[in-house]
Design a protein around this motif. Sequence first.
Motif, PDB file in Angstrom:
ATOM      1  N   LEU A  30       0.962  -1.013  -0.134  1.00 40.58           N
ATOM      2  CA  LEU A  30      -0.015   0.015   0.063  1.00 40.58           C
ATOM      3  C   LEU A  30       0.777   1.439  -0.033  1.00 40.58           C
ATOM      4  O   LEU A  30       0.543   2.348  -0.638  1.00 40.58           O
ATOM      5  N   LYS A  31       2.003   1.285   0.591  1.00 33.88           N
ATOM      6  CA  LYS A  31       2.775   2.550   0.745  1.00 33.88           C
ATOM      7  C   LYS A  31       3.101   2.978  -0.628  1.00 33.88           C
ATOM      8  O   LYS A  31       3.223   4.265  -1.053  1.00 33.88           O
ATOM      9  N   VAL A  39       9.404   5.607  -5.628  1.00 36.22           N
ATOM     10  CA  VAL A  39      10.158   4.361  -5.481  1.00 36.22           C
ATOM     11  C   VAL A  39      11.134   4.529  -4.328  1.00 36.22           C
ATOM     12  O   VAL A  39      11.377   3.437  -3.500  1.00 36.22           O
ATOM     13  N   PRO A  40      12.257   5.238  -4.582  1.00 39.93           N
ATOM     14  CA  PRO A  40      13.077   5.498  -3.476  1.00 39.93           C
ATOM     15  C   PRO A  40      12.846   5.831  -2.424  1.00 39.93           C
ATOM     16  O   PRO A  40      13.443   5.434  -1.203  1.00 39.93           O
ATOM     17  N   LEU A  41      11.732   6.686  -2.182  1.00 42.14           N
ATOM     18  CA  LEU A  41      11.094   7.102  -0.944  1.00 42.14           C
ATOM     19  C   LEU A  41      10.520   5.527  -0.226  1.00 42.14           C
ATOM     20  O   LEU A  41      10.765   5.277   1.009  1.00 42.14           O
ATOM     21  N   GLY A  42       9.701   4.942  -1.102  1.00 40.59           N
ATOM     22  CA  GLY A  42       9.115   3.671  -0.608  1.00 40.59           C
ATOM     23  C   GLY A  42      10.007   2.877  -0.075  1.00 40.59           C
ATOM     24  O   GLY A  42       9.905   2.223   0.944  1.00 40.59           O
ATOM     25  N   LEU A  43      11.232   2.643  -0.681  1.00 41.61           N
ATOM     26  CA  LEU A  43      12.337   1.671  -0.459  1.00 41.61           C
ATOM     27  C   LEU A  43      12.880   2.068   0.872  1.00 41.61           C
ATOM     28  O   LEU A  43      13.096   1.557   1.498  1.00 41.61           O
ATOM     29  N   GLY A  44      13.185   3.625   1.032  1.00 37.48           N
ATOM     30  CA  GLY A  44      13.651   4.115   2.319  1.00 37.48           C
ATOM     31  C   GLY A  44      13.028   3.786   3.492  1.00 37.48           C
ATOM     32  O   GLY A  44      13.266   3.217   4.312  1.00 37.48           O
ATOM     33  N   ILE A  45      11.530   3.896   3.332  1.00 33.73           N
ATOM     34  CA  ILE A  45      10.546   3.487   4.349  1.00 33.73           C
ATOM     35  C   ILE A  45      10.565   2.032   4.634  1.00 33.73           C
ATOM     36  O   ILE A  45      10.602   1.393   5.935  1.00 33.73           O
ATOM     37  N   GLY A  46      10.596   1.280   3.553  1.00 30.73           N
ATOM     38  CA  GLY A  46      10.480  -0.186   3.607  1.00 30.73           C
ATOM     39  C   GLY A  46      11.735  -0.874   4.180  1.00 30.73           C
ATOM     40  O   GLY A  46      11.589  -1.705   5.100  1.00 30.73           O
ATOM     41  N   ARG A  47      12.860  -0.170   3.763  1.00 27.25           N
ATOM     42  CA  ARG A  47      14.159  -0.441   4.755  1.00 27.25           C
ATOM     43  C   ARG A  47      13.922  -0.583   6.247  1.00 27.25           C
ATOM     44  O   ARG A  47      14.255  -1.336   7.137  1.00 27.25           O
ATOM     45  N   LEU A  95      18.783 -12.941   2.596  1.00 24.69           N
ATOM     46  CA  LEU A  95      18.266 -12.215   1.585  1.00 24.69           C
ATOM     47  C   LEU A  95      18.104 -10.597   2.019  1.00 24.69           C
ATOM     48  O   LEU A  95      18.229 -10.010   1.045  1.00 24.69           O
ATOM     49  N   ARG A  96      17.762 -10.408   3.236  1.00 26.27           N
ATOM     50  CA  ARG A  96      17.411  -8.941   3.588  1.00 26.27           C
ATOM     51  C   ARG A  96      18.705  -8.113   3.210  1.00 26.27           C
ATOM     52  O   ARG A  96      18.683  -6.958   2.734  1.00 26.27           O
ATOM     53  N   PRO A  97      19.893  -8.532   3.436  1.00 22.61           N
ATOM     54  CA  PRO A  97      21.196  -7.910   3.260  1.00 22.61           C
ATOM     55  C   PRO A  97      21.261  -7.712   1.629  1.00 22.61           C
ATOM     56  O   PRO A  97      21.732  -6.584   1.391  1.00 22.61           O
ATOM     57  N   LYS A  98      21.063  -8.489   0.827  1.00 21.46           N
ATOM     58  CA  LYS A  98      21.110  -8.563  -0.490  1.00 21.46           C
ATOM     59  C   LYS A  98      20.024  -7.275  -0.918  1.00 21.46           C
ATOM     60  O   LYS A  98      20.352  -6.442  -1.792  1.00 21.46           O
ATOM     61  N   LEU A  99      18.846  -7.454  -0.482  1.00 21.04           N
ATOM     62  CA  LEU A  99      17.730  -6.692  -0.792  1.00 21.04           C
ATOM     63  C   LEU A  99      18.164  -5.187  -0.232  1.00 21.04           C
ATOM     64  O   LEU A  99      17.774  -4.177  -1.079  1.00 21.04           O
ATOM     65  N   ASP A 100      18.560  -5.114   0.758  1.00 26.41           N
ATOM     66  CA  ASP A 100      19.051  -3.769   1.438  1.00 26.41           C
ATOM     67  C   ASP A 100      19.979  -2.925   0.575  1.00 26.41           C
ATOM     68  O   ASP A 100      19.969  -2.016   0.261  1.00 26.41           O
ATOM     69  N   ARG A 101      21.117  -3.931   0.198  1.00 30.86           N
ATOM     70  CA  ARG A 101      22.088  -3.185  -0.746  1.00 30.86           C
ATOM     71  C   ARG A 101      21.519  -2.930  -2.050  1.00 30.86           C
ATOM     72  O   ARG A 101      21.737  -1.706  -2.602  1.00 30.86           O
ATOM     73  N   ARG A 102      20.651  -3.535  -2.727  1.00 33.74           N
ATOM     74  CA  ARG A 102      20.095  -3.199  -3.777  1.00 33.74           C
ATOM     75  C   ARG A 102      19.090  -1.970  -3.792  1.00 33.74           C
ATOM     76  O   ARG A 102      19.035  -0.963  -4.317  1.00 33.74           O
ATOM     77  N   ALA A 103      18.662  -1.999  -2.408  1.00 30.88           N
ATOM     78  CA  ALA A 103      17.661  -0.815  -2.164  1.00 30.88           C
ATOM     79  C   ALA A 103      18.449   0.632  -1.956  1.00 30.88           C
ATOM     80  O   ALA A 103      18.156   1.617  -2.642  1.00 30.88           O
ATOM     81  N   LEU A 104      19.471   0.474  -1.555  1.00 27.84           N
ATOM     82  CA  LEU A 104      20.426   1.743  -1.451  1.00 27.84           C
ATOM     83  C   LEU A 104      20.783   2.222  -2.882  1.00 27.84           C
ATOM     84  O   LEU A 104      20.992   3.220  -2.830  1.00 27.84           O
TER      85      LEU A 104
END
Length: 144
Positions: A30-31, A39-47, A95-104
């Motif tokens: 929903l965010k 997308v960048p703002l949503g990813l920052g919130i999601g992290r 998984l989350r560390p990889k997704l976190d690096r990708r989000a950054l």
Amino acid sequence: MNSFAALVQEAGTFLWLGMVLAISFLEAPLKFRAEGITVPLGLGIGRLVFRALNRVELALALFAAAAAAVAPPGGWAIALLAVAGVILLVQVFVLRPKLDRRALQIIAGAPLPRSRGHLTYVGLEVGKVLVLAALGTVLVLERL
């Protein structure tokens, strides 16, 4: 197992399940539909949100393991708890560390192709929901 310990185990399991459902399957998608969310703002919130969720999940998993050590449930409950724990550990530490690096990278403006890592995380999240629902059900049935 005494009924108070059983109720505590059930409550912890259903709390864990409810948090995963609320964050992963309600808040997260929903965010990105909210007005003004990029997308960048949503990813920052999601992290931030998923880091917090995973910390609470780890605490609930440890709580569940401790409760099971004090008042052992049946074999099915132990097996389901172990599966939920393994899924969580893979999500948090693989998984989350990889997704976190990708989000950054995306937040920094890097144009990246779609990732299978996110789909893997979601698939594990679905599996974890099913396992936690089964665990809660088994615990309730054991108490009856």
